[in-house]
Design a protein around this motif. Structure first.
Motif, PDB file in Angstrom:
ATOM      1  N   SER A  97      42.958  37.767  44.650  1.00  0.00           N
ATOM      2  CA  SER A  97      42.689  36.515  43.936  1.00  0.00           C
ATOM      3  C   SER A  97      41.510  35.814  44.598  1.00  0.00           C
ATOM      4  CB  SER A  97      43.913  35.598  43.935  1.00  0.00           C
ATOM      5  OG  SER A  97      44.309  35.304  45.264  1.00  0.00           O
ATOM      6  N   ASP A  98      40.733  35.088  43.785  1.00  0.00           N
ATOM      7  CA  ASP A  98      39.510  34.463  44.282  1.00  0.00           C
ATOM      8  C   ASP A  98      39.767  33.428  45.373  1.00  0.00           C
ATOM      9  OD1 ASP A  98      38.024  36.018  42.600  1.00  0.00           O
ATOM     10  OD2 ASP A  98      37.568  34.444  41.150  1.00  0.00           O
ATOM     11  N   HIS A  99      40.903  32.735  45.306  1.00  0.00           N
ATOM     12  CA  HIS A  99      41.113  31.672  46.295  1.00  0.00           C
ATOM     13  C   HIS A  99      41.336  32.228  47.705  1.00  0.00           C
ATOM     14  CE1 HIS A  99      45.415  32.604  45.575  1.00  0.00           C
ATOM     15  NE2 HIS A  99      45.618  32.069  46.767  1.00  0.00           N
ATOM     16  N   LEU A 101      39.310  34.701  48.793  1.00  0.00           N
ATOM     17  CA  LEU A 101      37.978  35.142  49.198  1.00  0.00           C
ATOM     18  C   LEU A 101      37.307  34.067  50.048  1.00  0.00           C
ATOM     19  CD1 LEU A 101      36.771  36.589  45.779  1.00  0.00           C
ATOM     20  CD2 LEU A 101      37.027  37.924  47.875  1.00  0.00           C
ATOM     21  N   TYR A 105      32.749  32.818  47.011  1.00  0.00           N
ATOM     22  CA  TYR A 105      32.763  34.159  46.432  1.00  0.00           C
ATOM     23  C   TYR A 105      33.741  34.213  45.259  1.00  0.00           C
ATOM     24  CZ  TYR A 105      30.025  36.240  50.222  1.00  0.00           C
ATOM     25  OH  TYR A 105      29.016  36.576  51.087  1.00  0.00           O
ATOM     26  N   GLU A 106      33.389  35.003  44.247  1.00  0.00           N
ATOM     27  CA  GLU A 106      34.253  35.222  43.087  1.00  0.00           C
ATOM     28  C   GLU A 106      34.127  36.668  42.632  1.00  0.00           C
ATOM     29  OE1 GLU A 106      33.815  32.436  39.813  1.00  0.00           O
ATOM     30  OE2 GLU A 106      32.735  31.070  41.147  1.00  0.00           O
ATOM     31  N   VAL A 107      35.193  37.188  42.036  1.00  0.00           N
ATOM     32  CA  VAL A 107      35.147  38.527  41.449  1.00  0.00           C
ATOM     33  C   VAL A 107      35.297  38.386  39.942  1.00  0.00           C
ATOM     34  CG1 VAL A 107      36.250  40.782  41.272  1.00  0.00           C
ATOM     35  CG2 VAL A 107      36.067  39.670  43.502  1.00  0.00           C
ATOM     36  N   GLU A 108      34.296  38.861  39.215  1.00  0.00           N
ATOM     37  CA  GLU A 108      34.327  38.833  37.753  1.00  0.00           C
ATOM     38  C   GLU A 108      34.633  40.230  37.226  1.00  0.00           C
ATOM     39  OE1 GLU A 108      31.382  38.120  33.888  1.00  0.00           O
ATOM     40  OE2 GLU A 108      30.595  37.891  35.920  1.00  0.00           O
ATOM     41  N   LEU A 131      31.031  41.140  42.237  1.00  0.00           N
ATOM     42  CA  LEU A 131      31.334  40.204  43.309  1.00  0.00           C
ATOM     43  C   LEU A 131      30.200  39.187  43.395  1.00  0.00           C
ATOM     44  CD1 LEU A 131      33.015  39.294  45.765  1.00  0.00           C
ATOM     45  CD2 LEU A 131      31.742  40.979  47.136  1.00  0.00           C
TER      46      LEU A 131
END
Length: 346
Positions: A97-99, A101, A105-108, A131
């Motif tokens: 989950s992004d939180h 990371l 940073y985010e994963v799409e 990423l």
């Protein structure tokens, strides 16, 4: 977010817009389902790179070989992306989950590609993700996805994590002139081989690695045992029917059909992690080639199979009763099986 080059922006847009055709993945029993994660990120120049691993020498299959993070599904309710993300968390520490990371940073999730059939008769669904790297901030003045995300690998499953230039997967040589002149070895080798009288293109990429693009586990890589080197247990993908495309104009023909690959081809050297280039081949290479074609809207400079994934072959095998929940010892795709599958109605 870190600046993307125009080519990278177009590539990501193409992947977001790609809709995979109907898949036979969900027709496969749980024991035949697997997924891999094609994780892309931008380097400091804004060009895309893809994350790969060198599998641990202690694993029963594909030991010491390059692979995409991934593995088998846990439940029928688990989607391919759920499987790919879970396996990436277990293998390289990519949070699910992004939180979780690092800040910014985010994963799409971009798209899924047609399923491929491994020689172990697994339906493998490639899942493509991006990423996103944050813009510089007081807390992280020089964001670096490879440095900030990748070093958290599980030494039991992964001996090393490394990254490869994504666009270069469509080229026969290293794009970077400095790499061509300073790193020994060549970027690409490919040849046509017969698989039950069907032409099958074997791709081999030799990815140059540097301290900035490879992260090693604490354990050393040992040679795989002979039983783990068999073509029957490698990640090489099955060829579907179809003939090789004609050579590009002005290029010498490379279509002379060679015998099936010998067992020695799948052997991994004991000093793999000390080499200036890591070899990527088989199904992993083919999946990456397919993904790069979708992203950049270009065909490779080298010859390649015309089919995309193995959905047609999987459908025919399912129709004749293959890909069953339980794999029987010695159960392999023989010429007779493939002939029967070829006659199955679509």
């Amino acid at each position: 977010m870190a600046a993307l080059s125009p080519a990278s922006k177009r590539a990501l847009a193409n992947l977001r817009a790609f809709t995979s055709p109907p898949t036979n993945y969900y027709k496969c029993p749980l024991t035949r389902r697997a997924a891999v994660l094609i994780l892309l990120f931008a380097d400091r120049k804004g060009d895309l790179r893809v994350v790969l691993t060198i599998r641990s020498a202690g694993l029963k299959s594909y030991a010491g070989q390059a692979a995409l993070p991934g593995g088998k599904a846990d439940t029928l309710q688990e989607t391919p992306f759920m499987t790919a993300r879970r396996e990436a968390f277990e293998e390289i520490g990519l949070p699910m989950s992004d939180h979780r990371l690092p800040t910014g940073y985010e994963v799409e999730h971009l798209t899924e590609l047609p399923a491929n059939l491994a020689m172990t008769e697994l339906g493998v669904r490639p899942c493509v993700a991006f990423l996103k790297t944050p813009s510089p901030s007081p807390r992280n003045q020089n964001p670096d996805a490879a440095r900030d995300i990748l070093p958290k690998l599980d030494a039991k499953e992964v001996a090393a994590v490394f990254t490869a230039p994504f666009y270069n997967l469509l080229r026969e040589k290293d794009i970077d002139p400095k790499t061509r002149s300073t790193v020994p070895g060549e970027w690409y080798k490919g040849s046509w081989h017969s698989w039950h009288e069907t032409a099958w293109r074997m791709h081999q990429f030799f990815v140059p690695v540097t301290p900035a693009t490879v992260f090693l586990a604490t354990t050393k890589l040992r040679p795989a045992r002979a039983a783990e080197e068999s073509p029957e247990t490698t990640g090489a993908s099955m060829p579907a029917s179809g003939q090789p495309k004609k050579p590009m104009p002005g290029k010498p023909s490379q279509s002379s059909l060679q015998p099936s690959l010998p067992r020695s081809f799948y052997t991994t050297a004991s000093d793999t992690l000390q080499q200036p280039r890591y070899r990527v081949f088989g199904m992993t290479a083919r999946i990456l080639v397919d993904c790069a074609q979708v992203a950049y809207g270009e065909v490779p400079e080298y010859e390649h199979n015309s089919h995309f994934g193995d959905e047609d072959l999987m459908d025919r095998l399912l129709k004749i009763g293959r890909l069953t929940p339980i794999r029987k010892e010695g159960d392999i795709l023989t010429r007779e099986v493939m002939t029967k599958a070829a006659k199955a109605k679509m």
